[in-house]
Write a protein that holds these residues in place. Structure first.
Motif, mmCIF file in Angstrom:
data_model
loop_
_atom_site.group_PDB
_atom_site.id
_atom_site.type_symbol
_atom_site.label_atom_id
_atom_site.label_comp_id
_atom_site.label_asym_id
_atom_site.label_seq_id
_atom_site.Cartn_x
_atom_site.Cartn_y
_atom_site.Cartn_z
ATOM 1 N N GLY A 42 0.701 -0.931 -0.434
ATOM 2 C CA GLY A 42 0.651 0.197 0.447
ATOM 3 C C GLY A 42 0.680 1.496 0.089
ATOM 4 O O GLY A 42 0.573 2.479 -0.340
ATOM 5 N N THR A 57 -7.786 1.544 -6.423
ATOM 6 C CA THR A 57 -7.903 0.224 -5.496
ATOM 7 C C THR A 57 -8.625 -0.149 -5.528
ATOM 8 O O THR A 57 -10.310 0.176 -5.557
ATOM 9 N N ALA A 72 -7.499 -5.903 -0.819
ATOM 10 C CA ALA A 72 -6.747 -4.836 -1.993
ATOM 11 C C ALA A 72 -5.996 -5.692 -2.509
ATOM 12 O O ALA A 72 -5.525 -6.520 -2.958
ATOM 13 N N TYR A 74 -4.778 -3.676 -6.209
ATOM 14 C CA TYR A 74 -4.357 -2.765 -6.975
ATOM 15 C C TYR A 74 -3.564 -3.320 -8.789
ATOM 16 O O TYR A 74 -3.355 -4.044 -8.972
#
Length: 81
Positions: A42, A57, A72, A74
């Motif tokens: 992150g 995201t 998450a 990405y």
């Protein structure tokens, strides 16, 4: 998934950016840790966004047994190389 051939001269941001360019499905924190030894994905994504890269995201939600988990993913929104 295509793994980036990283050398010791590449920064973590360079590794993550190349991974995102080669893999339109993106990267998760577990991918970053397992493949590249990067623990703070992150933070590196934040750095890349600050450099002007358009990274989305996505929150992934799954049910594992009786527990609900989320993490998450990405994804680079720019054109890939």
């Amino acid at each position: 998934m295509e793994i980036v051939e990283a050398d010791e001269k590449m920064s973590q941001c360079e590794i993550i950016l190349q991974h995102l360019q080669k893999n339109p499905e993106g990267i998760t924190p577990l991918d970053a840790l397992n493949y590249y030894g990067i623990m703070r994905l992150g933070a590196r994504v934040w750095d890349l966004k600050a450099e002007g890269h358009d990274i989305k995201t996505e929150t992934v939600r799954k049910k594992r047994g009786k527990k609900n988990i989320q993490y998450a993913r990405y994804v680079l929104k720019e054109a890939t190389v």
